[in-house]
Write a protein that holds these residues in place. Sequence first.
Motif, PDB file in Angstrom:
ATOM      1  N   ARG A 467       0.919  -1.425   0.007  1.00 57.99           N
ATOM      2  CA  ARG A 467      -0.159  -0.043  -0.144  1.00 57.99           C
ATOM      3  C   ARG A 467       0.871   1.274  -0.059  1.00 57.99           C
ATOM      4  O   ARG A 467       0.632   2.159  -0.707  1.00 57.99           O
ATOM      5  N   GLN A 468       1.953   1.352   0.957  1.00 60.21           N
ATOM      6  CA  GLN A 468       2.835   2.466   0.984  1.00 60.21           C
ATOM      7  C   GLN A 468       3.301   2.669  -0.308  1.00 60.21           C
ATOM      8  O   GLN A 468       3.613   3.857  -0.743  1.00 60.21           O
ATOM      9  N   ALA A 469       3.655   1.326  -1.077  1.00 51.39           N
ATOM     10  CA  ALA A 469       4.273   1.889  -2.417  1.00 51.39           C
ATOM     11  C   ALA A 469       3.495   1.824  -3.510  1.00 51.39           C
ATOM     12  O   ALA A 469       3.870   1.868  -4.641  1.00 51.39           O
ATOM     13  N   ASP A 470       1.933   1.994  -3.261  1.00 56.73           N
ATOM     14  CA  ASP A 470       0.974   2.272  -4.178  1.00 56.73           C
ATOM     15  C   ASP A 470       1.184   1.137  -5.115  1.00 56.73           C
ATOM     16  O   ASP A 470       0.652   1.202  -6.300  1.00 56.73           O
ATOM     17  N   ALA A 471       1.116  -0.206  -4.561  1.00 55.71           N
ATOM     18  CA  ALA A 471       1.190  -1.303  -5.561  1.00 55.71           C
ATOM     19  C   ALA A 471      -0.007  -1.992  -5.024  1.00 55.71           C
ATOM     20  O   ALA A 471      -0.207  -3.075  -6.052  1.00 55.71           O
ATOM     21  N   HIS A 472      -0.470  -1.847  -3.838  1.00 53.19           N
ATOM     22  CA  HIS A 472      -1.654  -3.010  -3.580  1.00 53.19           C
ATOM     23  C   HIS A 472      -2.703  -3.039  -4.572  1.00 53.19           C
ATOM     24  O   HIS A 472      -3.010  -4.242  -5.031  1.00 53.19           O
ATOM     25  N   ASP A 473      -3.401  -1.905  -5.293  1.00 49.82           N
ATOM     26  CA  ASP A 473      -4.221  -1.976  -5.840  1.00 49.82           C
ATOM     27  C   ASP A 473      -3.991  -2.802  -7.416  1.00 49.82           C
ATOM     28  O   ASP A 473      -4.632  -3.677  -8.006  1.00 49.82           O
ATOM     29  N   PHE A 474      -2.876  -2.487  -8.019  1.00 51.28           N
ATOM     30  CA  PHE A 474      -2.540  -3.077  -9.311  1.00 51.28           C
ATOM     31  C   PHE A 474      -2.189  -4.507  -8.787  1.00 51.28           C
ATOM     32  O   PHE A 474      -2.522  -5.340  -9.864  1.00 51.28           O
ATOM     33  N   ILE A 475      -1.591  -5.039  -7.840  1.00 51.07           N
ATOM     34  CA  ILE A 475      -1.368  -6.358  -7.537  1.00 51.07           C
ATOM     35  C   ILE A 475      -2.647  -7.076  -7.459  1.00 51.07           C
ATOM     36  O   ILE A 475      -2.840  -8.071  -8.022  1.00 51.07           O
ATOM     37  N   ASN A 476      -3.625  -6.491  -6.787  1.00 48.77           N
ATOM     38  CA  ASN A 476      -4.929  -7.140  -6.737  1.00 48.77           C
ATOM     39  C   ASN A 476      -5.672  -7.415  -8.022  1.00 48.77           C
ATOM     40  O   ASN A 476      -6.442  -8.207  -8.238  1.00 48.77           O
ATOM     41  N   ALA A 477      -5.283  -6.532  -9.015  1.00 49.90           N
ATOM     42  CA  ALA A 477      -5.846  -6.621 -10.426  1.00 49.90           C
ATOM     43  C   ALA A 477      -5.311  -7.586 -11.198  1.00 49.90           C
ATOM     44  O   ALA A 477      -5.800  -8.167 -11.906  1.00 49.90           O
ATOM     45  N   LEU A 478      -4.187  -8.275 -10.759  1.00 52.57           N
ATOM     46  CA  LEU A 478      -3.198  -9.202 -11.358  1.00 52.57           C
ATOM     47  C   LEU A 478      -4.326 -10.329 -11.253  1.00 52.57           C
ATOM     48  O   LEU A 478      -4.816 -10.805 -10.228  1.00 52.57           O
ATOM     49  N   PRO A 479      -4.249 -11.452 -12.343  1.00 49.09           N
ATOM     50  CA  PRO A 479      -4.862 -12.462 -12.323  1.00 49.09           C
ATOM     51  C   PRO A 479      -4.959 -13.396 -11.088  1.00 49.09           C
ATOM     52  O   PRO A 479      -5.874 -13.943 -10.540  1.00 49.09           O
ATOM     53  N   GLN A 480      -3.822 -13.658 -10.501  1.00 42.62           N
ATOM     54  CA  GLN A 480      -3.635 -14.366  -9.077  1.00 42.62           C
ATOM     55  C   GLN A 480      -3.216 -13.465  -8.019  1.00 42.62           C
ATOM     56  O   GLN A 480      -2.746 -13.770  -6.931  1.00 42.62           O
ATOM     57  N   GLY A 481      -3.658 -12.154  -7.909  1.00 41.59           N
ATOM     58  CA  GLY A 481      -3.326 -11.248  -7.122  1.00 41.59           C
ATOM     59  C   GLY A 481      -1.918 -11.445  -6.490  1.00 41.59           C
ATOM     60  O   GLY A 481      -0.887 -11.315  -7.286  1.00 41.59           O
ATOM     61  N   TYR A 482      -1.580 -11.505  -5.352  1.00 43.05           N
ATOM     62  CA  TYR A 482      -0.420 -11.628  -4.705  1.00 43.05           C
ATOM     63  C   TYR A 482       0.377 -12.738  -5.060  1.00 43.05           C
ATOM     64  O   TYR A 482       1.624 -13.005  -4.867  1.00 43.05           O
ATOM     65  N   ASP A 483      -0.317 -13.729  -5.379  1.00 41.97           N
ATOM     66  CA  ASP A 483       0.334 -15.135  -5.850  1.00 41.97           C
ATOM     67  C   ASP A 483       0.550 -15.167  -7.309  1.00 41.97           C
ATOM     68  O   ASP A 483       1.105 -16.140  -7.894  1.00 41.97           O
ATOM     69  N   THR A 484       0.796 -14.070  -8.152  1.00 43.24           N
ATOM     70  CA  THR A 484       0.688 -14.085  -9.578  1.00 43.24           C
ATOM     71  C   THR A 484       2.468 -14.252  -9.697  1.00 43.24           C
ATOM     72  O   THR A 484       3.109 -13.216  -8.923  1.00 43.24           O
ATOM     73  N   VAL A 485       2.898 -14.971 -10.623  1.00 44.41           N
ATOM     74  CA  VAL A 485       4.225 -15.114 -10.750  1.00 44.41           C
ATOM     75  C   VAL A 485       4.597 -14.113 -11.895  1.00 44.41           C
ATOM     76  O   VAL A 485       3.927 -14.068 -13.133  1.00 44.41           O
ATOM     77  N   VAL A 486       5.646 -13.283 -11.744  1.00 41.51           N
ATOM     78  CA  VAL A 486       5.844 -12.201 -12.408  1.00 41.51           C
ATOM     79  C   VAL A 486       6.714 -12.621 -13.830  1.00 41.51           C
ATOM     80  O   VAL A 486       6.811 -11.617 -14.520  1.00 41.51           O
ATOM     81  N   GLY A 487       7.405 -13.925 -13.937  1.00 41.51           N
ATOM     82  CA  GLY A 487       8.081 -14.189 -15.075  1.00 41.51           C
ATOM     83  C   GLY A 487       9.481 -13.632 -14.977  1.00 41.51           C
ATOM     84  O   GLY A 487       9.995 -13.023 -14.031  1.00 41.51           O
ATOM     85  N   ALA A 488      10.265 -14.328 -15.838  1.00 48.15           N
ATOM     86  CA  ALA A 488      11.686 -14.044 -15.736  1.00 48.15           C
ATOM     87  C   ALA A 488      11.640 -12.598 -16.003  1.00 48.15           C
ATOM     88  O   ALA A 488      11.399 -11.655 -16.911  1.00 48.15           O
ATOM     89  N   GLN A 489      12.766 -11.983 -15.016  1.00 51.51           N
ATOM     90  CA  GLN A 489      12.952 -10.280 -14.912  1.00 51.51           C
ATOM     91  C   GLN A 489      11.646  -9.563 -15.066  1.00 51.51           C
ATOM     92  O   GLN A 489      11.465  -8.486 -15.454  1.00 51.51           O
ATOM     93  N   GLY A 490      10.664 -10.243 -14.569  1.00 51.12           N
ATOM     94  CA  GLY A 490       9.463  -9.596 -14.331  1.00 51.12           C
ATOM     95  C   GLY A 490       8.697  -9.230 -15.671  1.00 51.12           C
ATOM     96  O   GLY A 490       8.003  -7.923 -15.851  1.00 51.12           O
TER      97      GLY A 490
END
Length: 601
Positions: A467-490
């Motif tokens: 939240r402090q990094a303003d990342a919470h919202d976009f992370i929640n919008a990812l397909p698996q939220g916090y469990d989304t695997v970001v891929g090699a080098q993101g």
Amino acid sequence: MKELQAIRAIQPLMKRHPWAITGMVVLGLLEALTEGLGISLFIPFLYSLDQTGLAPAAEGSLAQVLTSLFELIPAPDRLLIISLAILSLVLFKSVLSYGNGLLFSWVDTKLSHHLRSRVVDQLLRVGLRFIERTKSGKLWNALESETWTTADAVSTFIGLIINFATVLVFTTALLLISWKLTVVVAVVLFVISALVQLMTRRIEEMARANQQADQALSQRVLELFSGMRTIRAFNRQRHEQRRYDKTSWRVGRVGFQQEKLSGLIEPVSEFLAAALLVGVMFVMLNDNAGNLPAVLVFIAILYRLHPEVYGLDEGRAELVSKLPAVDQVMSLLGRADKPYVRSGDRPFDGLETGIEFAGASFSYDAEDLPAMRDVSVHIAKGETTALVGPSGAGKSTLINLLLRFYEPTEGEIRVDGTPLHEVDLGSWRDKIAIVDQDVFVFDTTVRANIAYGKLDATETEIVSAARQADAHDFINALPQGYDTVVGAQGVRLSSGQKQRIALARAMVREPEILILDEATNALDSISENVIQTSLQKLRRDRTVIVIAHRLSTIEQADQILVLDKGAIVERGDLGDLLRNNALFARLYDLQKRPAYLEESA
Ligand SMILES: Nc1ncnc2c1ncn2[C@@H]1O[C@H](COP(=O)(O)OP(=O)(O)OP(=O)(O)O)[C@@H](O)[C@H]1O
Ligand SMILES: [Mg+2]
């Protein structure tokens, strides 16, 4: 001698498993003895089969001794008993051979794991300068393939010892059967071996070329992967394909050259050995056909001896061909010729007054222009210091020195008055969090990427950092939220998203000292505002060093340092610097316009 050089190089590895290695040699020797005896028992076997027409075995010869061994057994049972004895010996030898095979692969497994782990340990410890200066293809190759080869070299060497012992055992048996014939055969075998050696020398040169070609290929592959975007954007696919094909073809060609020669060794020596066997039969039986049992066994042993002698040559060639890899791994593991950042022994529990650069200078390479010249500055605890300056001015360098990636060449850095190099490195870095200029994310979940800042972080801590990094919202919008695997080098994230995850990773650490290297670079204005607010909160009880081109960050700073060509050219707060009307004022003017347009848009 190359062989001795190789043996010396693998010696430290052999010392790791002295008992296993002794066991391997002893088992190998037992195998040879069992086999030699098994084959020799065919003499009494043949004698008990049919004695008519056979000359009695010569007094005192192996044939005679072995035959007399079984004379006590009544003639009708003799054949069966000898057969059983031979079978038992064969069985025993098979068991030994299986056991020794297991021992070989156990030692090999242990050693290659040990080497890989040591190489990684070295890569994690050694000064960054060493890593930057060594081609990554070379390091990659050392870790991925040469460690295996090096462990193999130990097996090859032990195999050679066993080979040698086996040759001794079989030769003794031959001498006992007929020493004259043995001498003649030995001379011929020696000539064969000399021939093979000539070829070996050439192979060794080729092995070196082979290794270089392999390294070049690894380097190409690494660059291909990391430069994928650049390659395509510049439409250089065909160019890269050509470069890759050329390097790949060279690996093939060099390997083929080597194979042409090393593949020749076996057929040539096999042919010569067969000629030798036929020669022996011809001479011995032409002379006296009654020698048949002894001659047959002589030939059988000789036939078994041949691959051993050939193995001796091949093993040596193999050992020598592994020398470059062994050298590479051992020299990579060597500590004497590499830079290390030494940890001090004073634990660091937190800043009391601040950090001070006292006349610190630094150049990355002796021949380079200094990346930092005579920098003296005080960074007070709890304050925010902004570093400003044109590209290449030395901003990231200052941070590299602070993190002790490198040591100042002159002057020093002090923490609460203590020279930084006397401070325990681990406890120092534990109190720092950095959001780097090139954000690195691991190919794992978002959660694990954030928790990298604090391995035992709770879910609440992770979410609050996000939240402090303003990342919470976009992370929640990812397909698996916090469990989304970001891929090699993101690859599945945008640069701004990656930066926010990196920021969350820094936040979760709750660092005493927070370093942001242009962390807001890739952020849009909304995110930036949220982060600014967080930063303002964060700033209160933290020492923050921020490299930012954004005015909003600079304006908040207690102290602004303007760097140019490695030196501090101006310092003060915003008002001071604007009044100065020098480099900062020029940069400020340049920045102000686009920033203003962006805000009003
Ligand atoms: N690892 C390195 N090895 C050798 N030279 C380096 C290395 N890193 C930086 N340099 C050199 O040191 C100088 C300062 O670089 P630095 O990265 O500190 O610049 P910077 O102020 O952070 O620039 P930017 O705003 O572009 O990030 C540059 O001339 C650069 O070429
Ligand atoms: Mg930089």
